[in-house]
Scaffold this active site. Structure first.
Site, PDB file in Angstrom:
ATOM      1  N   GLU A 418       0.749  -1.109  -0.164  1.00  0.00           N
ATOM      2  CA  GLU A 418      -0.195  -0.034   0.190  1.00  0.00           C
ATOM      3  C   GLU A 418       0.700   1.286   0.029  1.00  0.00           C
ATOM      4  O   GLU A 418       0.462   2.201   0.680  1.00  0.00           O
ATOM      5  CB  GLU A 418      -0.663  -0.010   1.209  1.00  0.00           C
TER       6      GLU A 418
HETATM    7  C1  LIG Z   1       2.101  -9.711   0.231  1.00  0.00           C
HETATM    8  C2  LIG Z   1       1.941  -8.586  -0.754  1.00  0.00           C
HETATM    9  C3  LIG Z   1       0.798  -8.345  -1.161  1.00  0.00           C
HETATM   10  C4  LIG Z   1       0.592  -7.063  -1.829  1.00  0.00           C
HETATM   11  N1  LIG Z   1      -0.471  -6.488  -2.439  1.00  0.00           N
HETATM   12  C5  LIG Z   1      -0.773  -5.785  -3.659  1.00  0.00           C
HETATM   13  C6  LIG Z   1      -1.932  -5.780  -4.355  1.00  0.00           C
HETATM   14  O1  LIG Z   1      -3.142  -6.245  -3.895  1.00  0.00           O
HETATM   15  N2  LIG Z   1      -1.904  -4.966  -5.345  1.00  0.00           N
HETATM   16  C7  LIG Z   1      -0.857  -4.214  -5.965  1.00  0.00           C
HETATM   17  O2  LIG Z   1      -1.031  -3.483  -6.751  1.00  0.00           O
HETATM   18  N3  LIG Z   1       0.597  -4.426  -5.328  1.00  0.00           N
HETATM   19  C8  LIG Z   1       0.496  -5.078  -3.960  1.00  0.00           C
HETATM   20  N4  LIG Z   1       1.752  -5.663  -3.614  1.00  0.00           N
HETATM   21  C9  LIG Z   1       2.812  -4.618  -4.026  1.00  0.00           C
HETATM   22  C10 LIG Z   1       3.201  -3.681  -2.972  1.00  0.00           C
HETATM   23  O3  LIG Z   1       2.581  -2.685  -3.092  1.00  0.00           O
HETATM   24  C11 LIG Z   1       4.740  -3.398  -3.388  1.00  0.00           C
HETATM   25  O4  LIG Z   1       5.509  -4.640  -3.133  1.00  0.00           O
HETATM   26  C12 LIG Z   1       5.256  -2.123  -2.707  1.00  0.00           C
HETATM   27  O5  LIG Z   1       4.378  -0.930  -3.345  1.00  0.00           O
HETATM   28  C13 LIG Z   1       6.636  -1.522  -2.895  1.00  0.00           C
HETATM   29  O6  LIG Z   1       7.150  -2.139  -4.578  1.00  0.00           O
HETATM   30  P1  LIG Z   1       8.289  -2.834  -4.753  1.00  0.00           P
HETATM   31  O7  LIG Z   1       8.006  -4.318  -4.224  1.00  0.00           O
HETATM   32  O8  LIG Z   1       8.465  -2.852  -6.100  1.00  0.00           O
HETATM   33  O9  LIG Z   1       9.556  -2.227  -3.839  1.00  0.00           O
HETATM   34  P2  LIG Z   1      10.577  -1.000  -4.756  1.00  0.00           P
HETATM   35  O10 LIG Z   1       9.470  -0.120  -5.193  1.00  0.00           O
HETATM   36  O11 LIG Z   1      11.574  -1.752  -5.490  1.00  0.00           O
HETATM   37  O12 LIG Z   1      11.177  -0.491  -3.319  1.00  0.00           O
HETATM   38  C14 LIG Z   1      12.261  -0.897  -2.546  1.00  0.00           C
HETATM   39  C15 LIG Z   1      12.632  -0.166  -1.490  1.00  0.00           C
HETATM   40  O13 LIG Z   1      13.144   1.087  -2.074  1.00  0.00           O
HETATM   41  C16 LIG Z   1      12.529   2.366  -1.671  1.00  0.00           C
HETATM   42  N5  LIG Z   1      12.116   3.000  -2.587  1.00  0.00           N
HETATM   43  C17 LIG Z   1      11.569   2.924  -4.032  1.00  0.00           C
HETATM   44  N6  LIG Z   1      11.126   4.143  -4.460  1.00  0.00           N
HETATM   45  C18 LIG Z   1      11.503   4.894  -3.782  1.00  0.00           C
HETATM   46  C19 LIG Z   1      11.484   6.467  -3.773  1.00  0.00           C
HETATM   47  N7  LIG Z   1      11.033   7.254  -5.054  1.00  0.00           N
HETATM   48  N8  LIG Z   1      11.744   7.073  -2.620  1.00  0.00           N
HETATM   49  C20 LIG Z   1      12.137   6.609  -1.497  1.00  0.00           C
HETATM   50  N9  LIG Z   1      12.273   5.283  -1.242  1.00  0.00           N
HETATM   51  C21 LIG Z   1      11.993   4.520  -2.363  1.00  0.00           C
HETATM   52  C22 LIG Z   1      11.104   1.580  -0.981  1.00  0.00           C
HETATM   53  O14 LIG Z   1      10.514   2.430   0.092  1.00  0.00           O
HETATM   54  C23 LIG Z   1      11.638   0.334  -0.472  1.00  0.00           C
HETATM   55  O15 LIG Z   1      12.256   0.424   0.677  1.00  0.00           O
HETATM   56  C24 LIG Z   1       1.806  -6.454  -2.459  1.00  0.00           C
HETATM   57  C25 LIG Z   1       3.019  -6.779  -2.265  1.00  0.00           C
HETATM   58  C26 LIG Z   1       3.182  -8.112  -1.228  1.00  0.00           C
HETATM   59  C27 LIG Z   1       4.407  -8.253  -0.840  1.00  0.00           C
END
Ligand SMILES: Cc1cc2nc3c(=O)[nH]c(=O)nc-3n(C[C@H](O)[C@H](O)[C@H](O)COP(=O)(O)OP(=O)(O)OC[C@H]3O[C@@H](n4cnc5c(N)ncnc54)[C@H](O)[C@@H]3O)c2cc1C
Length: 559
Positions: A418
């Protein structure tokens, strides 16, 4: 260990923090919902928490099967009308305050966090559809989503598009009959597939041909598993993830349009999908913050029960239970204080959202400002409290038998999904700080200072927050972002401390359970004397520039 709903605290907060009487002038109904929701969650959902963790959701090429008992419990939820509380009355909802629905959501999350996700996402989908969908879409899809007969999902994430939603590639091509053909793959989709209901309504972000790059070129589509003519849409769950916690929540890889015939309908305007998705996300962010409260409450109750039973060492010449030791009491009271503070912040924000929906613009702005705080602080509290609860169990916490470890594993996702908590902090200093030219925040901090009950540390924290905020308003983006997370924590503690002080003051003349009043007083005292000063200690980090962070080359991190 069973779950015992914190009914007294919930009612107290609704009365004194939300001022629910302004929103719903029926005390008996409020009490009936708070008590009934607690009983339902404890009786029907809590007993399934362990099996949800151990058995989990199972994938096959036919679909996803939920563990035994889940289908029946879900039916009980629908038949009890629990999902309809805050739903729109014109589509079968009861139109009750979000603050009241938050109590229900909290109980469900405490009882069974993984399972509760399906109950959380459906109302979020309802919100997006009721505010942005065409009348026809609303008529066709809302009644069964509101009742819970069908469930909703939220599809943003793709392998290359996580925090940066604008990088998504899923395509939507006009089919010529008002519908669109959707093609692409989504990952991490919560309850993207399950066997609880006949239909699943996916809200999918996709790009139209020639759409502008980034978030300005994203549109939102309603893509059902089963089409209105009863046939299956061209979409499938490719697999589900094996993960640390929330095993009862299937986290799905979804394929749309394998056969180029996946049908969807536009919600809102073309290229304006992010606005609609934000409606959904704001609702979901509040509820994810609430998950932190839920899991903290459950873990804390378990730790208290364990600490009262576990005999170890001696105190004053007699065999002691661990609750007799100061350090264990410190952990237990910290858990109580943090959980109550995060609950107060979350309910308060829900109440401001309710007032905003009734046309109070200042309340709407305050809810907007507080939403990232609720999401990040609530989930940070969930992680800290579940960890403390495990610690109270000693070695027995680390083995799976007691269930304390499950809470730690379940809680850990909440600061990630989220919008990660880092993204919430960026939202706070990027968008929310400047709301109404900074006036929304200034008003909030002025309210805290004016009504801090003579608590010098709390007033000091509000002054510190104001100083950091003013500095940030003048700073460049990197400097703001460098201090964003500590600032978010400071501000969250300032608001929560204010709400704790207000609650302590409201206890004068309280004629309820004396044990509850004594604990509330102690929790407020602990929070104001120990947690608030910790937050003041974050001022240096919140005020620091980005200079030191970029003073080293990237390669030096690997040195
Ligand atoms: C169990 C689970 C359920 C989920 N359910 C849903 C769902 O129902 N629908 C859906 O669409 N998604 C869902 N997600 C996805 C979830 O919302 C994303 O995993 C989350 O938004 C982070 O994206 P990412 O994993 O690609 O991490 P990244 O975007 O790769 O981030 C990795 C790290 O870098 C940091 N970071 C990245 N960009 C920035 C920035 N601009 N500034 C500062 N820090 C940054 C982040 O804070 C994090 O610490 C789910 C994920 C999981 C694991």
């Amino acid at each position: 260990m069973t779950y015992s709903p914190p009914v007294e605290d919930q009612k107290f907060l609704l009365d004194h923090v939300v001022a629910i009487a302004d929103l719903l002038d029926d005390r008996d109904l409020v009490a009936a919902i708070v008590e009934g929701a607690g009983q339902f969650a404890a009786g029907e959902f809590a007993p399934l928490n362990r099996i949800g963790d151990e058995t989990g959701a199972k994938w096959s090429s036919e679909g996803v099967t939920m563990p035994p008992g889940f289908k029946e419990a879900y039916r009980g939820y629908v038949e009890g009308g629990w999902g309809t509380l805050a739903g729109p009355t014109e589509h079968g909802g009861q139109g009750l305050p979000l603050a009241l629905a938050s109590v229900v959501m909290e109980d469900l999350g405490s009882a069974n966090m993984g399972f509760s996700l399906v109950m959380m996402l459906t109302p979020a989908a309802v919100e997006a559809l009721r505010h942005h969908g065409s009348p026809e879409l609303q008529q066709d899809w809302l009644p069964k989503l509101v009742s819970g007969e069908w469930t909703g999902t939220m599809n943003l994430t793709e392998p290359q598009a996580g925090s940066d939603v604008g990088a998504l590639k899923t395509r939507a091509d006009p089919a010529g009959d008002g519908s669109y053909k959707i093609k692409g793959q989504k990952i991490f989709i919560t309850f993207g597939e399950h066997d609880l209901t006949d239909n699943i309504v996916h809200l999918v972000l996709a790009r139209l041909p020639n759409a502008p790059r980034g978030t300005r070129g994203i549109s939102l589509f309603l893509v059902p598993k089963i089409l209105p003519d009863g046939t299956r849409n061209d979409l499938r769950c490719v697999s589900i993830e094996h993960k640390l916690g929330i095993h009862a929540s299937p986290t799905c890889v979804m394929a749309y349009g394998d056969h180029d015939s996946c049908t969807g309908w536009l919600i809102g305007e073309e290229n304006k999908g992010m606005a609609a998705m934000f409606t959904m996300m704001n609702n979901a962010r509040l509820n994810v913050g609430l998950q932190g409260v839920s899991i903290a409450e459950r873990a804390m109750q378990q730790a208290v029960a364990y600490a009262r039973e576990r005999v170890q060492g001696s105190r004053e010449g007699r065999p002691a239970r661990i609750i007799d030791f100061p350090d264990v009491r410190r952990m237990l009271l910290r858990m109580k204080a943090l959980t109550q503070s995060a609950r107060a912040l979350t309910y308060y924000c829900a109440g401001q959202t309710d007032r905003g929906s009734l046309g109070d613009e200042a309340a709407a702005a305050r809810a907007d400002l507080l939403t990232p705080l609720v999401k990040a602080y609530g989930t940070d509290v969930g992680v800290e409290v579940t960890n403390l609860a495990l610690q109270v169990h000693g070695g027995m916490g680390y083995v799976e038998e007691t269930g304390a470890a499950q809470h730690v594993r379940d809680a850990r996702i909440s600061p990630i999904y989220e919008g990660t908590n880092g993204i919430q902090a960026a939202d706070l200093v990027g968008r929310k700080l400047g709301l109404e030219g900074g006036e929304a925040l200034r008003r909030l901090l002025a309210d805290i200072r004016a009504d801090s009950g003579g608590e010098a540390e709390l007033t000091g924290l509000a002054v510190d927050c104001a100083a950091v905020a003013e500095r940030m308003l003048d700073a460049g983006p990197d400097d703001r972002l460098a201090g964003s997370y500590p600032f978010l924590t400071m501000l969250s503690v300032a608001v929560s401390g204010w709400l704790m002080a207000r609650q302590a003051a409201a206890l004068d003349g309280h004629d309820g359970d004396p044990a509850f009043a004594a604990m509330k007083r102690a929790a407020a005292r602990f929070y104001l004397d120990q947690v608030v000063p910790e937050a003041r200690g974050l001022k240096a980090a919140a005020s620091a520039s980005a200079e030191v962070l970029y003073s080293i080359d990237e390669a030096a991190f690997a040195a």
